[in-house]
Design a protein around this motif. Structure first.
Motif, PDB file in Angstrom:
ATOM      1  N   VAL A 178       0.916  -1.496  -0.394  1.00 47.54           N
ATOM      2  CA  VAL A 178       0.240   0.309   0.097  1.00 47.54           C
ATOM      3  C   VAL A 178       0.930   1.194  -0.159  1.00 47.54           C
ATOM      4  CG1 VAL A 178      -1.690   1.503   1.353  1.00 47.54           C
ATOM      5  CG2 VAL A 178      -2.223  -1.369   1.036  1.00 47.54           C
ATOM      6  N   GLU A 179       1.666   1.327   0.556  1.00 46.83           N
ATOM      7  CA  GLU A 179       2.098   2.266   0.652  1.00 46.83           C
ATOM      8  C   GLU A 179       3.723   2.596  -0.827  1.00 46.83           C
ATOM      9  OE1 GLU A 179       3.249   5.167   2.753  1.00 46.83           O
ATOM     10  OE2 GLU A 179       1.133   4.035   3.839  1.00 46.83           O
ATOM     11  N   MET A 180       4.300   1.618  -1.076  1.00 44.71           N
ATOM     12  CA  MET A 180       4.644   2.007  -2.542  1.00 44.71           C
ATOM     13  C   MET A 180       3.419   2.152  -3.219  1.00 44.71           C
ATOM     14  SD  MET A 180       5.868  -1.853  -2.684  1.00 44.71           S
ATOM     15  CE  MET A 180       6.896  -1.848  -4.226  1.00 44.71           C
ATOM     16  N   MET A 181       2.168   1.980  -3.983  1.00 41.43           N
ATOM     17  CA  MET A 181       1.169   2.352  -4.273  1.00 41.43           C
ATOM     18  C   MET A 181       0.971   3.859  -3.746  1.00 41.43           C
ATOM     19  SD  MET A 181      -1.997  -0.254  -5.297  1.00 41.43           S
ATOM     20  CE  MET A 181      -1.593  -1.315  -3.528  1.00 41.43           C
ATOM     21  N   ARG A 184       3.783   5.842  -5.688  1.00 41.07           N
ATOM     22  CA  ARG A 184       3.566   5.835  -7.203  1.00 41.07           C
ATOM     23  C   ARG A 184       2.874   6.684  -7.241  1.00 41.07           C
ATOM     24  NH1 ARG A 184       3.381   7.055 -11.242  1.00 41.07           N
ATOM     25  NH2 ARG A 184       3.731   5.589 -13.450  1.00 41.07           N
ATOM     26  N   LEU A 185       1.559   6.909  -6.982  1.00 43.86           N
ATOM     27  CA  LEU A 185       0.776   8.254  -6.849  1.00 43.86           C
ATOM     28  C   LEU A 185       1.550   9.770  -6.399  1.00 43.86           C
ATOM     29  CD1 LEU A 185      -2.933   6.096  -5.617  1.00 43.86           C
ATOM     30  CD2 LEU A 185      -2.388   6.532  -7.442  1.00 43.86           C
ATOM     31  N   SER A 186       1.809   9.573  -5.639  1.00 44.59           N
ATOM     32  CA  SER A 186       2.085  10.910  -5.097  1.00 44.59           C
ATOM     33  C   SER A 186       3.768  11.815  -5.826  1.00 44.59           C
ATOM     34  CB  SER A 186       2.737  10.376  -3.517  1.00 44.59           C
ATOM     35  OG  SER A 186       1.914  10.411  -2.706  1.00 44.59           O
ATOM     36  N   LEU A 195      -5.063   2.220 -13.212  1.00 44.81           N
ATOM     37  CA  LEU A 195      -4.613   0.611 -12.355  1.00 44.81           C
ATOM     38  C   LEU A 195      -3.459  -0.183 -12.941  1.00 44.81           C
ATOM     39  CD1 LEU A 195      -6.533   0.059  -9.560  1.00 44.81           C
ATOM     40  CD2 LEU A 195      -7.978  -1.043 -10.862  1.00 44.81           C
ATOM     41  N   THR A 196      -4.058  -0.627 -13.670  1.00 46.67           N
ATOM     42  CA  THR A 196      -2.545  -1.971 -14.058  1.00 46.67           C
ATOM     43  C   THR A 196      -1.383  -1.750 -13.889  1.00 46.67           C
ATOM     44  OG1 THR A 196      -4.736  -2.403 -15.872  1.00 46.67           O
ATOM     45  CG2 THR A 196      -2.476  -3.531 -16.146  1.00 46.67           C
ATOM     46  N   GLU A 197      -0.915  -0.196 -14.036  1.00 53.67           N
ATOM     47  CA  GLU A 197       0.278   0.565 -14.046  1.00 53.67           C
ATOM     48  C   GLU A 197       0.220   0.209 -12.770  1.00 53.67           C
ATOM     49  OE1 GLU A 197       0.689   2.756 -17.688  1.00 53.67           O
ATOM     50  OE2 GLU A 197      -0.516   3.527 -16.259  1.00 53.67           O
ATOM     51  N   LEU A 198      -0.241   1.106 -11.663  1.00 56.07           N
ATOM     52  CA  LEU A 198       0.041   0.719 -10.379  1.00 56.07           C
ATOM     53  C   LEU A 198      -0.341  -0.247  -9.735  1.00 56.07           C
ATOM     54  CD1 LEU A 198      -0.259   2.847  -7.133  1.00 56.07           C
ATOM     55  CD2 LEU A 198      -2.880   2.368  -7.761  1.00 56.07           C
ATOM     56  N   ALA A 199      -0.853  -1.491 -10.647  1.00 60.73           N
ATOM     57  CA  ALA A 199      -0.555  -2.642  -9.823  1.00 60.73           C
ATOM     58  C   ALA A 199       0.437  -3.784 -10.179  1.00 60.73           C
ATOM     59  CB  ALA A 199      -2.332  -2.985 -10.349  1.00 60.73           C
ATOM     60  N   GLN A 200       0.794  -3.412 -11.076  1.00 54.96           N
ATOM     61  CA  GLN A 200       1.694  -4.044 -12.072  1.00 54.96           C
ATOM     62  C   GLN A 200       3.168  -3.980 -11.222  1.00 54.96           C
ATOM     63  OE1 GLN A 200       2.167  -3.463 -16.060  1.00 54.96           O
ATOM     64  NE2 GLN A 200       0.355  -4.894 -16.695  1.00 54.96           N
ATOM     65  N   GLU A 201       3.005  -2.424 -10.497  1.00 57.25           N
ATOM     66  CA  GLU A 201       4.423  -1.955  -9.486  1.00 57.25           C
ATOM     67  C   GLU A 201       4.628  -3.071  -8.413  1.00 57.25           C
ATOM     68  OE1 GLU A 201       6.275   1.534  -9.485  1.00 57.25           O
ATOM     69  OE2 GLU A 201       5.945   1.726 -11.547  1.00 57.25           O
ATOM     70  N   ARG A 215      -9.521  -0.867   0.558  1.00 53.81           N
ATOM     71  CA  ARG A 215      -9.764  -1.688   2.348  1.00 53.81           C
ATOM     72  C   ARG A 215      -8.638  -0.801   3.225  1.00 53.81           C
ATOM     73  NH1 ARG A 215     -10.858  -7.036   3.824  1.00 53.81           N
ATOM     74  NH2 ARG A 215     -12.552  -7.132   2.152  1.00 53.81           N
ATOM     75  N   THR A 216      -7.398  -0.927   3.159  1.00 51.64           N
ATOM     76  CA  THR A 216      -5.979  -0.209   3.835  1.00 51.64           C
ATOM     77  C   THR A 216      -6.963   1.044   3.966  1.00 51.64           C
ATOM     78  OG1 THR A 216      -5.122  -1.760   2.688  1.00 51.64           O
ATOM     79  CG2 THR A 216      -3.823  -0.275   4.348  1.00 51.64           C
ATOM     80  N   THR A 217      -7.578   2.026   3.102  1.00 52.50           N
ATOM     81  CA  THR A 217      -7.221   3.747   3.433  1.00 52.50           C
ATOM     82  C   THR A 217      -8.427   4.201   2.996  1.00 52.50           C
ATOM     83  OG1 THR A 217      -7.728   4.000   1.070  1.00 52.50           O
ATOM     84  CG2 THR A 217      -5.088   3.994   1.561  1.00 52.50           C
ATOM     85  N   GLY A 218      -9.609   3.300   2.874  1.00 51.14           N
ATOM     86  CA  GLY A 218     -10.809   3.854   3.026  1.00 51.14           C
ATOM     87  C   GLY A 218     -11.412   4.611   1.791  1.00 51.14           C
ATOM     88  N   MET A 219     -10.674   4.653   0.381  1.00 50.00           N
ATOM     89  CA  MET A 219     -10.661   5.114  -1.057  1.00 50.00           C
ATOM     90  C   MET A 219     -10.213   4.265  -1.735  1.00 50.00           C
ATOM     91  SD  MET A 219      -9.830   9.317  -0.228  1.00 50.00           S
ATOM     92  CE  MET A 219     -10.993  10.503   1.280  1.00 50.00           C
ATOM     93  N   PRO A 220     -10.584   4.892  -2.581  1.00 55.14           N
ATOM     94  CA  PRO A 220     -10.569   3.968  -3.987  1.00 55.14           C
ATOM     95  C   PRO A 220      -9.012   4.832  -4.523  1.00 55.14           C
ATOM     96  CG  PRO A 220     -11.851   4.920  -4.866  1.00 55.14           C
ATOM     97  CD  PRO A 220     -12.121   5.022  -2.813  1.00 55.14           C
ATOM     98  N   PRO A 221      -8.461   4.116  -5.303  1.00 55.26           N
ATOM     99  CA  PRO A 221      -6.716   4.978  -5.711  1.00 55.26           C
ATOM    100  C   PRO A 221      -6.517   5.822  -6.271  1.00 55.26           C
ATOM    101  CG  PRO A 221      -6.129   2.547  -5.901  1.00 55.26           C
ATOM    102  CD  PRO A 221      -8.161   2.506  -5.838  1.00 55.26           C
ATOM    103  N   HIS A 222      -7.572   5.886  -7.049  1.00 55.28           N
ATOM    104  CA  HIS A 222      -7.895   7.715  -7.594  1.00 55.28           C
ATOM    105  C   HIS A 222      -8.433   8.633  -7.210  1.00 55.28           C
ATOM    106  CE1 HIS A 222     -12.685   5.682  -8.240  1.00 55.28           C
ATOM    107  NE2 HIS A 222     -12.515   6.921  -8.239  1.00 55.28           N
TER     108      HIS A 222
END
Length: 275
Positions: A178-181, A184-186, A195-201, A215-222
């Protein structure tokens, strides 16, 4: 009957890199009558207005607003209007491989082709999610949000209506990924990322990565990324930069896009927040 001037046939086929090896269709039909035909992949039309009737597997089906006229690969079907005003729909034509991969990602292991029911799916929640994903794909402005909506909408449909419904694998805590994602988002808020690129990371499927993050942050990635953009925008507003400059610097499509999200989060427009 002559066709009234306000009724028409208008169809636009297009593609999105977020749904590979597939076509998408935005259409309204009045005079169109589809001859018996079949598709190599799935046909998933979501009725937006009017109603369509079609023959499928020996039955006459009727799909009205909010219905999904799902057709399995290789199945012969027809199509024509069921009201005097015709019908409009947003349709997906995903490949067999894409649908099977999504079902496998949901289950956490390889599963068979997720065949759908022999008839109309009447489910307002699923049809609304699919139509929303279709609009985001067509707009092409936020691949992360669009692919998240696409994956969630199809996963919901398969979980409810696939003949052999995939048992959805459990989400295990994974703070490192989750921290890695988040990192990447930041990294660059103006860079487009799917989402595919984020997941592949982080070595996960798109379906699992989105669920783990939510589930971890309470928000979807976008949504999490947009909130980060808004939080950074607040700091820039304190520096008396223009709203247009801030929208560009924080990765929003334009000033109106920024203002709309800012007001939803904080209750006021950006210009009024810094007064």
């Amino acid at each position: 009957m002559d066709k009234p001037a306000t009724f028409r046939d208008d169809a636009h086929f297009w593609r999105s890199p977020l749904l590979p090896d597939a076509e998408l269709l935005t259409a309204e039909y009045f005079a169109q009558e589809f001859a018996p035909h079949w598709h190599e992949g799935f046909s998933i039309p979501v009725i937006q207005s009017g109603a369509q009737t079609y023959r499928y597997r020996g039955s006459r089906c009727l799909a009205s607003v909010g219905c999904i006229a799902a057709i399995n690969p290789g199945e012969v079907h027809t199509g024509e209007r069921a009201t005097e005003h015709g019908w409009a729909y947003r349709a997906f034509y995903p490949s067999v491989d894409w649908m099977q991969q999504l079902a496998s990602d949901m289950a956490g292991s390889a599963v068979g082709i997720p065949w759908l029911p022999d008839g109309v799916i009447e489910d307002a929640e699923v049809s609304a999610q699919l139509a929303f994903a279709h609009r985001l794909l067509e707009a092409g402005s936020d691949p992360l949000a669009a692919e998240n909506a696409l994956t969630a909408g199809f996963a919901l449909m398969l979980s409810r209506y696939a003949r052999s419904r995939p048992a959805i694998q459990s989400i295990l805590p994974d703070a490192v990924r989750v921290e890695m994602m988040k990192s990447r988002l930041s990294a660059d808020l103006s860079a487009a990322i799917s989402l595919t690129e984020l997941a592949q990371e982080v070595g996960l499927s798109s379906f699992y990565a989105a669920r783990l993050f939510s589930r971890t942050t309470g928000m979807p990635p976008h949504a999490w990324r947009n909130q980060l953009r808004l939080n950074r925008a607040q700091s820039l507003l304190r520096q008396n930069l223009s709203v247009t400059e801030i929208a560009t610097m924080t990765g929003f499509a334009d000033q109106s896009h920024f203002t709309r999200h800012f007001k939803k989060a904080f209750g006021v427009a950006p210009g009024r927040w810094r007064v």
